[in-house]
Design an enzyme around this catalytic site. Structure first.
Site, PDB file in Angstrom:
ATOM      1  N   HIS A 178     -18.721  -2.352  -5.998  1.00 13.39           N
ATOM      2  CA  HIS A 178     -18.004  -1.194  -6.517  1.00 13.39           C
ATOM      3  C   HIS A 178     -18.189  -1.069  -8.028  1.00 13.39           C
ATOM      4  O   HIS A 178     -17.412  -1.636  -8.799  1.00 13.39           O
ATOM      5  CB  HIS A 178     -16.515  -1.320  -6.187  1.00 13.39           C
ATOM      6  N   HIS A 238     -17.899   4.936  -6.300  1.00  9.84           N
ATOM      7  CA  HIS A 238     -16.808   4.026  -5.943  1.00  9.84           C
ATOM      8  C   HIS A 238     -17.292   2.719  -5.337  1.00  9.84           C
ATOM      9  O   HIS A 238     -16.970   1.647  -5.844  1.00  9.84           O
ATOM     10  CB  HIS A 238     -15.825   4.703  -4.982  1.00  9.84           C
ATOM     11  N   GLU A 260      10.792  -6.152   2.433  1.00  8.98           N
ATOM     12  CA  GLU A 260      10.196  -7.405   2.895  1.00  8.98           C
ATOM     13  C   GLU A 260       8.823  -7.637   2.257  1.00  8.98           C
ATOM     14  O   GLU A 260       8.496  -8.761   1.851  1.00  8.98           O
ATOM     15  CB  GLU A 260      10.054  -7.385   4.428  1.00  8.98           C
ATOM     16  N   HIS A 263      14.346  -5.521  17.171  1.00  5.65           N
ATOM     17  CA  HIS A 263      14.689  -6.652  16.312  1.00  5.65           C
ATOM     18  C   HIS A 263      14.358  -8.006  16.938  1.00  5.65           C
ATOM     19  O   HIS A 263      14.520  -9.023  16.288  1.00  5.65           O
ATOM     20  CB  HIS A 263      16.192  -6.612  15.978  1.00  5.65           C
TER      21      HIS A 263
END
Lengths: 655, 655
Positions: B26, B258, B405, B467
């Site tokens: 890149h 890119h 999280e 859950h």
């Protein structure tokens, strides 16, 4: 005249009483949101509980899924025939529809499974996009509905919400209206413990129309929803300042109401404070009447719509998009295509093979919707003539999801749930980790979403270990109700795609190579061999000495190893095993026949974990034992010892 | 006088030439960012390449990890002794340090592994927090460094960036300075294909100080960095408007630069346009001199700092925090604690047992840092006397990560990488899916971060299938270099914690029950039995008829089944297997002894996938085959048939 205060108090009472009866659950959110929800349903929602799948209904998504009692209470009050009071009384109990979090498919009027925070709002983005896309195809007379979401602080803290909000803003989804339950409380305490974000400003930055209201002022709520509906070129967010556990005199406004029963004493005081003298699970007839009026209004609207559909001349076409793919047409097209492939035997990467299959599928089916999380040219998910979907231009069928794997997966769930479209989307297989939360919901809800996951092993080469999946296939095979395909060549890729598209209740992951692979299936079969999960690709003349089992790019290696072994007089069968899940579903005889009784060698450029059921005590595995490395692909295969030589050697060691 | 233009062009030339030589990589980002990076390093960075682990160095994180050649070029030019030109010439090749993406530990001066987008900026938040926390403990004389990040559009689109940005804003991390590579290009094309977010406004909404500059105007860049450094109570974002592939006359500003080599022709034209006549991999001495001056300045600063540390009277204490835990002290404390447990034999949930172990650990070690993603009272991660860390109050040791999280996991990686702290953090096991991207980087980098993951099975009960982890333990066991512990009782939990804390290069996942579990280890052993991975918990008098192998909450069930079988005269041994990974590391004799030769029954309230190596051909498994349900835990165990009766029956079927 309806009494919205009592309508809302009915929600509060059912929520606190059901949680108390279960001795488990979340009363705070339903009690805090009762006014917002009552106004939304009473003054705006267009739904018919007697026709819960009506295509032009408004969608309501309770993103803060722990507030499930809000949904159950409303659906009971509206008169859904599967939500009688016995369901409410048995909240969170075995065998009842009133699960701890709203589960799609368990009861009518639950538009999506929520609970993992942020999923609801992100799935709703897909629903709202589907509405605009369907509208672009069928017009305002047939498609004219809104998607309403209630999202909590947790939903807006989760990263997925960022992906969804930015995407929705860029797409200009004016029919999406999100009500933020701005109650300043999370489980750990006040929200300022962990966040000080100016949410209205954040949404404005993403191109949303934003308002703020007192979430207990019914006319203000109504005015805000009305204003949001009038903004057609931007999604709307309404910050509703609420008091969690509203009505509980000693606990409201605190995290104590979030996830635990209020207790009998506090419930008695709440009844008094709310002016709700009725016994638990007792609703006065007038309150039922007011809620049933919403249902009646919706039913009338639905009957009008039915007439418009019949008169439109588009009924067949419209209904066909809702009915799933035309399997006969698809089967004919795929078989013709497989015929050509077996003759031409092109050597292509399976990601390219996937694009070739998609050319056939997209030309055959009118309502596939492709996309990629900013890897279109790598995932090869776009086919000839696909026009991009963009703000104000919803007639296209290709979505640039941006660098948003999780948002893409949730949006695909929403497109699938909405109906009318068959979405698929791509990313690198390693980034399945970034969207696993939403893939799990595809599986749990039984949505047949295909995930196009390319660059499926160290075979991607120089990008190195961050981009090289080694455990990803195993981790996805671990997920219940998920078919993981790792096709070996262009023919298997076509077959895997056919299964993925025809699937009715199972998502598919297509793990596809970056590198070119020879065509191994040079004899055409009408039978979809991938549907068997595993099959003998190369049989032996006499009894087998060894069985080599491989998937994807490693089937070529196993075939070479079989050649080497044959040169030494060792009879090695080669089994291609593109889908472990489908193989496990075959009968025992077929499985025994494929696996044989000879020693087995498994070959996959990945860790061994998921191979337990295919290999036995007398077996070996050639694959990865740790993370990859950055180098050209061929060198990596040599370096990690995944070669025909290594397979042949492993086989001989077993004899 | 330094020539920053040529210093920057050296980066551009090395980037385009190395990518061309590798025929992969890149070039666009390093070329576009060369001016920003040159100004940052030349005028601000405090680093000493001869002491790459100097504690008070500034951290530089290239979050847009595909622009790895920016890092390698800079580190080569600065004179890091492990980054000679041969490394640059062999970019992305086997055995060299210059991997496709920057890999922590492969070369000096790489502060963290990046590549999966958004991880760098989120890890840097942890580093910047660690700096403030270390500063609060040791003062400005010893701790006075900045964390600089370069983030791309992709980083800012990823959901994890939202979690990190909001958290950093709330924590007021004034030493964190993020430079956004605002080049309006992603892989799929112009960014407006997929995003229209006003990033400066978004960062402001999260409480950041924001500036915008021309990313090729060196003085403007310097002024912005200077201003950002002066804002001490807010993190800073500098939007740097850059041209991707800057200098390539026909390709700059397009996605063509890119992720692909520019090609020989375009490279020649670029040399001309930049005024860089030097051959590939040839750097004029003056340019080296200018870069080496940065290193010399840094070395002088480091020598001054060394003197301050020596004179501070805190050198021993400071160095001790960097050296990892005091194992002798920990071992003594844990053994004393285990003694008490074996006598008291408390019946507690392993999440509670975890908190009890943490009370011992946190009282023994000065630099543990606890936290939870808004589940403190459920994960039980906070111990006596832990004060929260908050904006302006960094002396605490407990972090309210919010409902984030993924951001939490990345921040823990940053805390661990920074040095000086031993972070751990909690969430529900099911939400491992939400942070898997960052857990994978813990494993890949070898960071010994413990993840406290409670509510580890259907045993959590009423919250239901969203859950309830059923595949999560298997999916984590699939991850290389990750120890997954599922302790059976209070003693095993203490042992698992000791291993997790003492680990030097492996993250740990502690899968912990919500429900109470009896103490099974009532005879004290100094030996850490969990360190063996699996061991015989209940042996048989004579030869074994069957071996029952279980983990976590199911060991109790296996023990009951063994009782039942004993009553029928069947001799069943029970093996507790709290850590499959550590068991796999034991020698073959030990493993054979533990597993025995009798038929085996595996028991785990989860899917079978990861059990392949523990069970053999003559075996059975009692566990889950699909998603869970919402009901009280005991009813779920009955419903899904995970009971002592079922285990005993399965055992008898094998005899």
């Amino acid at each position: 005249m309806t009494n919205e205060t009592q309508m809302a108090n009915a929600i509060r009472a059912l929520a606190m009483d059901a949680v108390q009866a279960a001795n488990s659950g979340h009363p705070g959110a339903p009690m805090g949101l009762a006014d917002v929800a009552t106004v939304l349903f009473n003054r705006f929602m267009k739904i018919d509980p007697t026709a819960d799948k009506w295509a032009d209904r408004d969608r309501f998504v309770m993103s803060a899924g722990h507030g499930s009692m809000l949904v159950y209470a409303i659906n009971h009050l509206l008169g859904y025939d599967d939500m009688d009071m016995n369901q409410i009384r048995n909240f969170r109990q075995m065998g009842f529809r009133t699960a701890g979090h709203p589960e799609y498919g368990h009861a009518k009027g639950i538009e999506t499974t929520t609970g993992p925070l942020g999923q609801g709002i992100s799935t709703a983005v897909g629903m709202a996009l589907a509405e605009r896309m369907q509208n672009a195809r069928f017009g305002d007379d047939l498609v004219d509905h809104y998607t309403y979401v209630i999202a909590g602080d947790g939903c807006l803290m989760e990263g997925i919400s960022h992906e969804a909000i930015d995407f929705a803003g860029n797409m200009g989804l004016g029919r999406l209206i999100v009500m933020w339950d701005d109650n300043s409380i999370t489980i750990d305490g006040k929200t300022d413990l962990s966040t000080s974000t100016d949410q209205p400003k954040r949404f404005e930055a993403a191109g949303w129309h934003v308002q703020s209201v007192d979430g207990h002022d019914k006319d203000a709520i109504a005015a805000a929803i009305e204003a949001a509906r009038k903004v057609s070129d931007k999604p709307s967010m309404i910050a509703c300042k609420t008091i969690i556990g509203y009505g509980a005199p000693n606990k409201q406004g605190t995290s104590a109401t979030h996830g635990a029963p209020l207790g009998d004493d506090e419930i008695a005081l709440t009844r008094e404070a709310l002016g709700w003298p009725h016994a638990p699970f007792e609703i006065p007839p007038k309150v039922y009447d007011d809620w049933h009026a919403i249902a009646a209004r919706g039913k009338a609207a639905r009957l009008d719509w039915d007439k418009r559909l019949s008169a439109s001349g588009k009924a067949d076409e419209f209904n066909a998009t809702l009915a799933g793919p035309d399997k006969a047409a698809l089967d004919a097209a795929i078989n013709a295509y497989k015929h050509r492939l077996s003759q031409d035997a092109p050597k292509v990467a399976t990601r390219k093979a996937s694009q070739m299959a998609l050319e056939v599928i997209n030309a055959t089916l009118p309502n596939t919707v492709g996309g990629s999380a900013d890897l279109t040219g790598s995932n090869l998910t776009k086919t000839e003539g696909m026009e991009p979907v963009s703000k104000g231009n919803y007639g296209g069928s290709y979505i640039y999801y941006g660098v948003r794997e999780h948002g893409m997966a949730a949006a695909m769930n929403g497109l699938s749930l909405h109906g009318g479209f068959l979405p698929y989307g791509g990313t690198f297989l390693a980034f399945a980790d970034y969207c696993r939360g939403a893939i799990r919901l595809s599986a749990l809800m039984g949505l047949p979403v295909p995930y196009v996951m390319t660059h499926d092993s160290i075979g991607l080469g120089e990008d190195g270990p961050t981009h090289q999946p080694v455990e990803t296939v195993a981790s996805l095979r671990a997920m219940p109700n998920t078919n993981v395909f790792r096709p070996a060549d262009v023919v298997e890729t076509a077959e895997a795609w056919q299964i993925a598209i025809e699937s009715e209740s199972t998502p598919s992951v297509l793990a596809l190579s970056r590198q070119g692979l020879p065509c191994l299936r040079t004899s055409h079969t009408d039978t979809n061999m991938v549907a068997k999960g595993a099959y003998v690709l190369r049989d032996t003349a006499g009894e087998r000495d060894v069985t080599l089992i491989a998937t994807g790019s490693e089937v070529e290696i196993a075939m070479k190893a079989a050649d080497q072994l044959a040169a030494e007089g060792i009879r090695a069968a080669v089994v291609s095993a593109p889908c472990f899940e489908l193989f496990a579903e075959q009968d025992a005889d077929y499985r025994a026949e494929v696996l044989g009784t000879a020693p087995r060698v498994g070959v996959e450029a990945a860790i061994e974990q998921s191979w337990g059921k295919l290999l036995g005590d007398n077996s070996a595995f050639v694959g990865m034992t740790g993370f990859g490395a950055s180098a050209p692909a061929d060198e990596l295969y040599e370096h990690f010892g995944i070669t025909a030589d290594a397979v042949a050697k492993a086989a001989k060691n077993l004899l």
